[in-house]
Motif scaffolding. Structure first.
Motif, PDB file in Angstrom:
ATOM      1  N   VAL A  73      14.074 124.834 -33.091  1.00 31.73           N
ATOM      2  CA  VAL A  73      14.737 123.857 -33.967  1.00 31.73           C
ATOM      3  C   VAL A  73      15.100 122.617 -33.149  1.00 31.73           C
ATOM      4  CG1 VAL A  73      16.830 123.396 -35.306  1.00 31.73           C
ATOM      5  CG2 VAL A  73      15.583 125.522 -35.661  1.00 31.73           C
ATOM      6  N   ALA A  74      15.628 122.826 -31.949  1.00 32.53           N
ATOM      7  CA  ALA A  74      15.984 121.699 -31.085  1.00 32.53           C
ATOM      8  C   ALA A  74      14.750 120.889 -30.714  1.00 32.53           C
ATOM      9  CB  ALA A  74      16.680 122.208 -29.817  1.00 32.53           C
ATOM     10  N   ARG A  75      13.651 121.568 -30.421  1.00 33.79           N
ATOM     11  CA  ARG A  75      12.416 120.863 -30.055  1.00 33.79           C
ATOM     12  C   ARG A  75      11.883 120.042 -31.229  1.00 33.79           C
ATOM     13  NH1 ARG A  75       7.334 120.872 -30.501  1.00 33.79           N
ATOM     14  NH2 ARG A  75       7.218 122.690 -31.839  1.00 33.79           N
ATOM     15  N   ILE A  76      11.933 120.617 -32.415  1.00 31.92           N
ATOM     16  CA  ILE A  76      11.446 119.906 -33.603  1.00 31.92           C
ATOM     17  C   ILE A  76      12.319 118.675 -33.870  1.00 31.92           C
ATOM     18  CG2 ILE A  76      11.263 120.084 -36.123  1.00 31.92           C
ATOM     19  CD1 ILE A  76      10.390 123.046 -35.653  1.00 31.92           C
ATOM     20  N   ALA A  77      13.636 118.830 -33.768  1.00 34.23           N
ATOM     21  CA  ALA A  77      14.538 117.697 -33.999  1.00 34.23           C
ATOM     22  C   ALA A  77      14.335 116.613 -32.943  1.00 34.23           C
ATOM     23  CB  ALA A  77      15.986 118.163 -33.997  1.00 34.23           C
ATOM     24  N   ALA A  78      14.165 117.012 -31.693  1.00 36.36           N
ATOM     25  CA  ALA A  78      13.936 116.035 -30.615  1.00 36.36           C
ATOM     26  C   ALA A  78      12.622 115.290 -30.840  1.00 36.36           C
ATOM     27  CB  ALA A  78      13.917 116.730 -29.262  1.00 36.36           C
ATOM     28  N   ARG A  79      11.601 116.009 -31.276  1.00 36.98           N
ATOM     29  CA  ARG A  79      10.315 115.361 -31.552  1.00 36.98           C
ATOM     30  C   ARG A  79      10.444 114.361 -32.697  1.00 36.98           C
ATOM     31  NH1 ARG A  79       6.262 119.449 -33.178  1.00 36.98           N
ATOM     32  NH2 ARG A  79       7.269 119.154 -35.168  1.00 36.98           N
ATOM     33  N   GLU A  80      11.224 114.712 -33.718  1.00 35.96           N
ATOM     34  CA  GLU A  80      11.414 113.792 -34.845  1.00 35.96           C
ATOM     35  C   GLU A  80      12.161 112.530 -34.417  1.00 35.96           C
ATOM     36  OE1 GLU A  80      13.293 116.000 -37.955  1.00 35.96           O
ATOM     37  OE2 GLU A  80      11.454 117.109 -38.438  1.00 35.96           O
ATOM     38  N   VAL A  81      13.174 112.684 -33.565  1.00 37.63           N
ATOM     39  CA  VAL A  81      13.900 111.518 -33.055  1.00 37.63           C
ATOM     40  C   VAL A  81      12.942 110.644 -32.253  1.00 37.63           C
ATOM     41  CG1 VAL A  81      15.717 110.757 -31.461  1.00 37.63           C
ATOM     42  CG2 VAL A  81      16.173 112.592 -33.075  1.00 37.63           C
ATOM     43  N   TRP A  82      12.170 111.267 -31.363  1.00 32.45           N
ATOM     44  CA  TRP A  82      11.205 110.526 -30.540  1.00 32.45           C
ATOM     45  C   TRP A  82      10.185 109.809 -31.424  1.00 32.45           C
ATOM     46  CZ3 TRP A  82      10.454 109.321 -25.481  1.00 32.45           C
ATOM     47  CH2 TRP A  82       9.193 108.820 -25.146  1.00 32.45           C
ATOM     48  N   ASN A  83       9.598 110.521 -32.386  1.00 35.52           N
ATOM     49  CA  ASN A  83       8.597 109.917 -33.262  1.00 35.52           C
ATOM     50  C   ASN A  83       9.180 108.784 -34.091  1.00 35.52           C
ATOM     51  OD1 ASN A  83       6.622 111.630 -32.305  1.00 35.52           O
ATOM     52  ND2 ASN A  83       6.796 113.064 -34.011  1.00 35.52           N
ATOM     53  N   GLY A  84      10.428 108.931 -34.516  1.00 37.24           N
ATOM     54  CA  GLY A  84      11.080 107.857 -35.273  1.00 37.24           C
ATOM     55  C   GLY A  84      11.251 106.599 -34.432  1.00 37.24           C
ATOM     56  N   PHE A  85      11.721 106.778 -33.194  1.00 41.18           N
ATOM     57  CA  PHE A  85      11.854 105.624 -32.298  1.00 41.18           C
ATOM     58  C   PHE A  85      10.493 104.992 -32.015  1.00 41.18           C
ATOM     59  CE2 PHE A  85      15.994 107.170 -30.141  1.00 41.18           C
ATOM     60  CZ  PHE A  85      16.754 106.371 -30.969  1.00 41.18           C
ATOM     61  N   ALA A  86       9.487 105.817 -31.758  1.00 41.62           N
ATOM     62  CA  ALA A  86       8.157 105.299 -31.428  1.00 41.62           C
ATOM     63  C   ALA A  86       7.542 104.539 -32.606  1.00 41.62           C
ATOM     64  CB  ALA A  86       7.238 106.431 -30.985  1.00 41.62           C
ATOM     65  N   ALA A  87       7.700 105.057 -33.805  1.00 38.39           N
ATOM     66  CA  ALA A  87       7.159 104.373 -34.983  1.00 38.39           C
ATOM     67  C   ALA A  87       7.855 103.033 -35.206  1.00 38.39           C
ATOM     68  CB  ALA A  87       7.321 105.257 -36.220  1.00 38.39           C
ATOM     69  N   GLN A  88       9.182 103.022 -35.053  1.00 44.18           N
ATOM     70  CA  GLN A  88       9.912 101.762 -35.208  1.00 44.18           C
ATOM     71  C   GLN A  88       9.521 100.768 -34.120  1.00 44.18           C
ATOM     72  OE1 GLN A  88      14.163 102.077 -35.687  1.00 44.18           O
ATOM     73  NE2 GLN A  88      13.948 103.960 -36.856  1.00 44.18           N
ATOM     74  N   LEU A  89       9.320 101.265 -32.902  1.00 47.19           N
ATOM     75  CA  LEU A  89       8.915 100.387 -31.799  1.00 47.19           C
ATOM     76  C   LEU A  89       7.561  99.748 -32.093  1.00 47.19           C
ATOM     77  CD1 LEU A  89       9.283  99.287 -28.909  1.00 47.19           C
ATOM     78  CD2 LEU A  89       8.216 101.391 -28.084  1.00 47.19           C
ATOM     79  N   ARG A  90       6.600 100.547 -32.542  1.00 51.85           N
ATOM     80  CA  ARG A  90       5.284  99.988 -32.891  1.00 51.85           C
ATOM     81  C   ARG A  90       5.403  98.948 -34.000  1.00 51.85           C
ATOM     82  NH1 ARG A  90       3.833 105.375 -32.034  1.00 51.85           N
ATOM     83  NH2 ARG A  90       4.063 105.863 -34.235  1.00 51.85           N
TER      84      ARG A  90
END
Length: 179
Positions: A73-90
């Protein structure tokens, strides 16, 4: 000639003094964590806690042991936070919004060390809790630095902080209490 030297010395001294003052403002001892408003933050935390609990129940029903399900669960949540930041950055880079892109790049660097420990230590809830806590502190500290340098608030920091805070609480629930 001595007047020019005196003027140059005064200008250099004032620049050095201004640099010293900026450095003192950015010193970690001056960092104060900000508290978000109560009702909205509480509702968001409750929503995330419910989501993490449901995801945990789904993983355990599929046969994953308790500790591994929590770290997953922690890994999935961390991946979602990372992907959200990366998508916004792009998005911000493509739109030419340099300030937003810079803020998101700092946010990504703040949490970059979160995913790998969660994968390497699957099932170790204590280690996962420490990794999430460290990433959250880095995110808060770097967000505070950015805010002091440029009084500009990006909601991505507060959203990620709320997610990591709820994840910390979720992981802490499974840890045995010290006597």
């Amino acid at each position: 000639m001595p007047a020019d030297i005196l003027t140059l010395h005064t200008a250099m001294t004032s620049q050095a003094e201004a640099a010293r003052r900026r450095a003192m403002l950015l010193h970690p001892s001056n960092f104060n964590r900000t508290q978000s408003d109560g009702s909205e933050a509480a509702a968001r935390a409750e929503q995330l806690a419910t989501r993490f609990k449901c995801l945990h129940e789904q993983l355990t029903s599929q046969g994953l042991p308790e500790g591994e399900a929590r770290t997953e669960v922690a890994r999935i949540a961390a991946r979602e936070v990372w992907n959200g930041f990366a998508a916004q950055l792009r998005h911000h880079r493509a739109a030419g919004h340099q300030m937003d892109a810079s803020v998101l790049a700092v946010a990504l660097s703040s949490i970059q060390g979160l995913a790998l420990p969660l994968v390497r230590h699957a099932g170790d809830v204590t280690y996962a809790s420490r990794a999430v806590s460290t990433a959250r502190r880095r995110l808060q500290y770097n967000g505070g630095l950015l805010h002091r340098l440029h009084p500009y608030n990006n909601p991505a920091f507060s959203d990620a902080d709320a997610t990591l805070e709820a994840l910390e609480a979720f992981l802490a629930r499974s840890q045995p209490k010290a006597a």
